[in-house]
Scaffold this motif. Structure first.
Motif, PDB file in Angstrom:
ATOM      1  N   PRO A 129      15.425  41.078 -30.118  1.00  0.00           N
ATOM      2  CA  PRO A 129      14.591  42.262 -30.425  1.00  0.00           C
ATOM      3  C   PRO A 129      15.279  43.484 -29.647  1.00  0.00           C
ATOM      4  O   PRO A 129      15.288  44.524 -30.182  1.00  0.00           O
ATOM      5  CB  PRO A 129      13.146  41.845 -29.748  1.00  0.00           C
ATOM      6  CG  PRO A 129      13.369  40.451 -29.120  1.00  0.00           C
ATOM      7  CD  PRO A 129      14.788  39.955 -29.814  1.00  0.00           C
ATOM      8  N   SER A 130      15.726  43.199 -28.427  1.00  0.00           N
ATOM      9  CA  SER A 130      16.463  44.231 -27.903  1.00  0.00           C
ATOM     10  C   SER A 130      17.538  45.055 -28.448  1.00  0.00           C
ATOM     11  O   SER A 130      17.800  46.205 -28.606  1.00  0.00           O
ATOM     12  CB  SER A 130      16.876  43.663 -26.556  1.00  0.00           C
ATOM     13  OG  SER A 130      15.888  43.241 -25.712  1.00  0.00           O
ATOM     14  N   SER A 131      18.362  44.135 -29.391  1.00  0.00           N
ATOM     15  CA  SER A 131      19.486  44.572 -29.788  1.00  0.00           C
ATOM     16  C   SER A 131      19.090  45.235 -30.977  1.00  0.00           C
ATOM     17  O   SER A 131      19.679  46.489 -31.469  1.00  0.00           O
ATOM     18  CB  SER A 131      20.401  43.281 -30.323  1.00  0.00           C
ATOM     19  OG  SER A 131      21.328  43.686 -30.918  1.00  0.00           O
ATOM     20  N   THR A 132      17.982  44.798 -31.695  1.00  0.00           N
ATOM     21  CA  THR A 132      17.679  45.520 -33.047  1.00  0.00           C
ATOM     22  C   THR A 132      17.101  46.793 -32.484  1.00  0.00           C
ATOM     23  O   THR A 132      17.550  47.964 -33.346  1.00  0.00           O
ATOM     24  CB  THR A 132      16.558  44.723 -33.494  1.00  0.00           C
ATOM     25  OG1 THR A 132      16.997  43.404 -34.105  1.00  0.00           O
ATOM     26  CG2 THR A 132      16.076  45.391 -34.934  1.00  0.00           C
ATOM     27  N   PHE A 133      16.247  47.088 -31.540  1.00  0.00           N
ATOM     28  CA  PHE A 133      15.862  48.369 -30.983  1.00  0.00           C
ATOM     29  C   PHE A 133      16.976  49.170 -30.726  1.00  0.00           C
ATOM     30  O   PHE A 133      16.953  50.516 -31.068  1.00  0.00           O
ATOM     31  CB  PHE A 133      15.030  47.943 -29.913  1.00  0.00           C
ATOM     32  CG  PHE A 133      14.231  49.438 -29.440  1.00  0.00           C
ATOM     33  CD1 PHE A 133      13.070  49.948 -30.240  1.00  0.00           C
ATOM     34  CD2 PHE A 133      14.818  50.130 -28.456  1.00  0.00           C
ATOM     35  CE1 PHE A 133      12.486  51.003 -29.816  1.00  0.00           C
ATOM     36  CE2 PHE A 133      14.011  51.576 -28.027  1.00  0.00           C
ATOM     37  CZ  PHE A 133      13.060  51.833 -28.762  1.00  0.00           C
ATOM     38  N   GLU A 134      18.079  48.785 -29.907  1.00  0.00           N
ATOM     39  CA  GLU A 134      19.095  49.416 -29.354  1.00  0.00           C
ATOM     40  C   GLU A 134      20.044  50.005 -30.910  1.00  0.00           C
ATOM     41  O   GLU A 134      20.468  51.076 -30.772  1.00  0.00           O
ATOM     42  CB  GLU A 134      19.910  48.648 -28.631  1.00  0.00           C
ATOM     43  CG  GLU A 134      19.452  48.395 -27.168  1.00  0.00           C
ATOM     44  CD  GLU A 134      20.067  47.516 -26.231  1.00  0.00           C
ATOM     45  OE1 GLU A 134      21.356  47.015 -26.970  1.00  0.00           O
ATOM     46  OE2 GLU A 134      19.564  47.274 -25.352  1.00  0.00           O
ATOM     47  N   THR A 135      20.174  48.973 -31.761  1.00  0.00           N
ATOM     48  CA  THR A 135      20.684  49.557 -32.884  1.00  0.00           C
ATOM     49  C   THR A 135      20.299  50.663 -33.521  1.00  0.00           C
ATOM     50  O   THR A 135      20.613  51.909 -33.963  1.00  0.00           O
ATOM     51  CB  THR A 135      21.067  48.535 -34.020  1.00  0.00           C
ATOM     52  OG1 THR A 135      21.617  47.373 -33.097  1.00  0.00           O
ATOM     53  CG2 THR A 135      21.818  48.942 -35.067  1.00  0.00           C
ATOM     54  N   ALA A 136      18.742  50.499 -33.814  1.00  0.00           N
ATOM     55  CA  ALA A 136      17.822  51.470 -34.413  1.00  0.00           C
ATOM     56  C   ALA A 136      17.916  52.934 -33.791  1.00  0.00           C
ATOM     57  O   ALA A 136      18.137  53.954 -34.333  1.00  0.00           O
ATOM     58  CB  ALA A 136      16.645  50.881 -34.691  1.00  0.00           C
ATOM     59  N   ASP A 137      17.964  52.842 -32.420  1.00  0.00           N
ATOM     60  CA  ASP A 137      17.843  53.931 -31.405  1.00  0.00           C
ATOM     61  C   ASP A 137      19.137  54.554 -31.715  1.00  0.00           C
ATOM     62  O   ASP A 137      19.412  56.109 -31.667  1.00  0.00           O
ATOM     63  CB  ASP A 137      17.646  53.317 -30.104  1.00  0.00           C
ATOM     64  CG  ASP A 137      17.157  54.801 -29.066  1.00  0.00           C
ATOM     65  OD1 ASP A 137      16.341  55.388 -29.568  1.00  0.00           O
ATOM     66  OD2 ASP A 137      17.685  54.867 -28.080  1.00  0.00           O
ATOM     67  N   ALA A 138      20.317  53.976 -31.568  1.00  0.00           N
ATOM     68  CA  ALA A 138      21.660  54.526 -31.514  1.00  0.00           C
ATOM     69  C   ALA A 138      21.957  55.239 -33.185  1.00  0.00           C
ATOM     70  O   ALA A 138      22.414  56.486 -32.915  1.00  0.00           O
ATOM     71  CB  ALA A 138      22.777  53.592 -31.543  1.00  0.00           C
ATOM     72  N   ARG A 139      21.489  54.735 -34.156  1.00  0.00           N
ATOM     73  CA  ARG A 139      21.176  55.257 -35.139  1.00  0.00           C
ATOM     74  C   ARG A 139      20.416  56.396 -35.507  1.00  0.00           C
ATOM     75  O   ARG A 139      20.784  57.565 -35.932  1.00  0.00           O
ATOM     76  CB  ARG A 139      21.152  54.406 -36.420  1.00  0.00           C
ATOM     77  CG  ARG A 139      22.196  53.319 -36.557  1.00  0.00           C
ATOM     78  CD  ARG A 139      21.801  52.067 -37.586  1.00  0.00           C
ATOM     79  NE  ARG A 139      22.664  51.221 -37.608  1.00  0.00           N
ATOM     80  CZ  ARG A 139      22.774  50.244 -38.265  1.00  0.00           C
ATOM     81  NH1 ARG A 139      21.841  49.442 -38.787  1.00  0.00           N
ATOM     82  NH2 ARG A 139      24.101  49.192 -38.282  1.00  0.00           N
ATOM     83  N   LEU A 140      19.495  56.287 -34.758  1.00  0.00           N
ATOM     84  CA  LEU A 140      18.382  57.722 -34.659  1.00  0.00           C
ATOM     85  C   LEU A 140      18.969  58.835 -34.111  1.00  0.00           C
ATOM     86  O   LEU A 140      19.010  60.043 -34.549  1.00  0.00           O
ATOM     87  CB  LEU A 140      17.200  57.281 -33.830  1.00  0.00           C
ATOM     88  CG  LEU A 140      16.083  58.584 -33.474  1.00  0.00           C
ATOM     89  CD1 LEU A 140      15.538  59.205 -34.662  1.00  0.00           C
ATOM     90  CD2 LEU A 140      15.027  57.946 -32.609  1.00  0.00           C
ATOM     91  N   TYR A 141      19.641  58.693 -32.966  1.00  0.00           N
ATOM     92  CA  TYR A 141      20.442  59.755 -32.322  1.00  0.00           C
ATOM     93  C   TYR A 141      21.694  60.225 -32.986  1.00  0.00           C
ATOM     94  O   TYR A 141      22.092  61.329 -33.167  1.00  0.00           O
ATOM     95  CB  TYR A 141      20.744  59.453 -30.899  1.00  0.00           C
ATOM     96  CG  TYR A 141      19.802  59.468 -30.178  1.00  0.00           C
ATOM     97  CD1 TYR A 141      19.300  60.815 -29.283  1.00  0.00           C
ATOM     98  CD2 TYR A 141      18.761  58.377 -29.576  1.00  0.00           C
ATOM     99  CE1 TYR A 141      18.254  60.777 -28.606  1.00  0.00           C
ATOM    100  CE2 TYR A 141      17.859  58.268 -28.929  1.00  0.00           C
ATOM    101  CZ  TYR A 141      17.596  59.508 -28.338  1.00  0.00           C
ATOM    102  OH  TYR A 141      16.471  59.720 -27.540  1.00  0.00           O
ATOM    103  N   GLU A 142      22.193  59.500 -33.873  1.00  0.00           N
ATOM    104  CA  GLU A 142      23.647  59.776 -34.713  1.00  0.00           C
ATOM    105  C   GLU A 142      23.071  60.588 -35.791  1.00  0.00           C
ATOM    106  O   GLU A 142      23.524  61.663 -36.116  1.00  0.00           O
ATOM    107  CB  GLU A 142      23.911  58.304 -35.397  1.00  0.00           C
ATOM    108  CG  GLU A 142      25.142  58.890 -36.400  1.00  0.00           C
ATOM    109  CD  GLU A 142      25.869  57.534 -36.983  1.00  0.00           C
ATOM    110  OE1 GLU A 142      26.486  57.592 -38.017  1.00  0.00           O
ATOM    111  OE2 GLU A 142      25.359  56.438 -36.557  1.00  0.00           O
TER     112      GLU A 142
END
Length: 368
Positions: free
Chosen positions: A323-336
């Motif tokens: 779950p942490s990895s999924t959230f971090e990936t989505a968050d990084a793509r949000l900022y992208e």
């Protein structure tokens, strides 16, 4: 006799209290809880009969009719007679001069309580309703007259005190159940406060973390993490009150226009999350961009400012790791998506034509 009746009454309150524990703040296992409630009513009624107080040879009095009345008042005819029939069969098996009267009393209680069901199916009795238990047992206890030979004498001596005691017994059990309902209501309120966002009514970050952790990391769910564009500028220009309206309307749009299997959360500030239950990347990308386009076209008008164009940027990630990895990936793509010009969805599953959707620049002001 009074001590024996007190024991009978204590058994009644005990089983009512145990049955009250089956009322919970959620609807999970509802059928199982109904079945358990039924079993407790029948078993409690059988024990009440077994500990009945002898009134005459073959005649006993107890609180057996109270569980039947409760079933009728809360559930109507079917639960009432479902509880009454096993008790009536047991009373018939015990036999004695009072068997016919006892059986008749049980069935009459079921019938009368069922009539009152539409009026008294709530968890609390008001003072205007307090007559109903006494009316129920007043009619049911006419069965004393059916005792062969000594019926009229028993009616004269036992009818009034028996009716009053049973009526009071039902009022006490109602009070026990009402306390339980109040407790469940408070628990539900506390649950809402703990797991719901107060402004939008959406599920909050706490519930999001729990739900994401519970989901299997098999790639069948995608996380869409989105953030309103230029929200600080909006608050500074039109005020925080308008910003709150925008957040509420955004939550409403996301809820209405996602599927029943999806869940929407406000995870903080102007940031929202949607758990999209689909393993098909094209389906997920279509839902994400449909939401983006819908918000762009409707959110300003829904918030009362059709002259303002409001957009969001989003990151999309497949939940196939922790779950942490999924959230971090989505968050990084949000900022992208933010860095790339906003008003877009970024994710591996989103094709190039959808990753950077051609659209006019975001306008925080008049479109005319």
């Amino acid at each position: 006799m009074l001590s024996a009746l007190f024991v009978n009454f204590s058994i009644l309150v005990t089983f009512t209290s145990i049955g009250g524990l089956t009322h919970t703040a959620t609807e999970r296992h509802h059928t199982l809880r109904l079945a358990l409630r039924y079993v407790l009513s029948v078993v409690g009624g059988l024990i009440l009969i077994g500990y009945g107080v002898p009134l005459a040879e073959g005649v006993r009095v107890d609180f057996r009719q109270v569980p039947v009345a409760l079933a009728g008042l809360f559930g109507g005819p079917l639960p009432a007679f479902a509880v009454a029939l096993p008790l009536a069969l047991y009373r018939a098996w015990l036999g004695g001069e009072g068997a016919v009267g006892g059986i008749s009393g049980l069935l009459t209680t079921a019938a009368v309580a069922s009539v009152f069901h539409t009026r008294l199916h709530h968890s609390h009795l008001t003072w205007r309703d307090a007559w109903a238990p006494f009316a129920t047992f007043a009619l049911a206890n006419l069965s004393l007259l059916l005792v062969p030979g000594r019926g009229p004498a028993l009616f004269q001596t036992a009818y009034l005190p028996l009716t009053l005691l049973q009526g009071l017994g039902l009022l006490v059990t109602f009070a026990v159940i009402a306390v339980r309902f109040d407790s469940v209501g408070h628990s539900r309120t506390l649950h809402i406060l703990a797991y719901r966002d107060a402004l939008t009514g959406l599920l909050n970050r706490r519930q999001f973390d729990l739900d994401l952790a519970d989901l299997p990391a098999d790639g069948h769910v995608h996380l869409l993490l989105l953030d309103l564009d230029h929200f600080k500028r909006l608050n500074d220009t039109l005020g925080h009150g308008f910003g709150d309206v925008v957040l509420r309307e955004l939550g409403g749009l996301l809820t209405v226009h996602t599927r029943g299997t999806d869940r929407v959360y406000r995870v903080g500030g102007e940031e929202f999350a949607v758990l999209l239950h689909s393993a098909d990347p094209e389906v997920v990308a279509g839902v994400a961009n449909r939401l983006r386009d819908l918000v762009r076209r409707q959110l300003g008008a829904r918030a009362g400012r059709p002259d303002w164009t409001l957009t969001f940027s989003a990151g999309l990630a497949r939940h196939d790791t922790g779950p942490s990895s999924t959230f971090e990936t989505a968050d990084a793509r949000l900022y992208e998506a933010k860095r790339s010009g906003r008003d877009r969805v970024v994710g591996e599953e989103v094709g190039p034509s959808l990753t950077e959707v051609e659209a006019p620049a975001v306008r925080l002001g008049s479109t005319t």
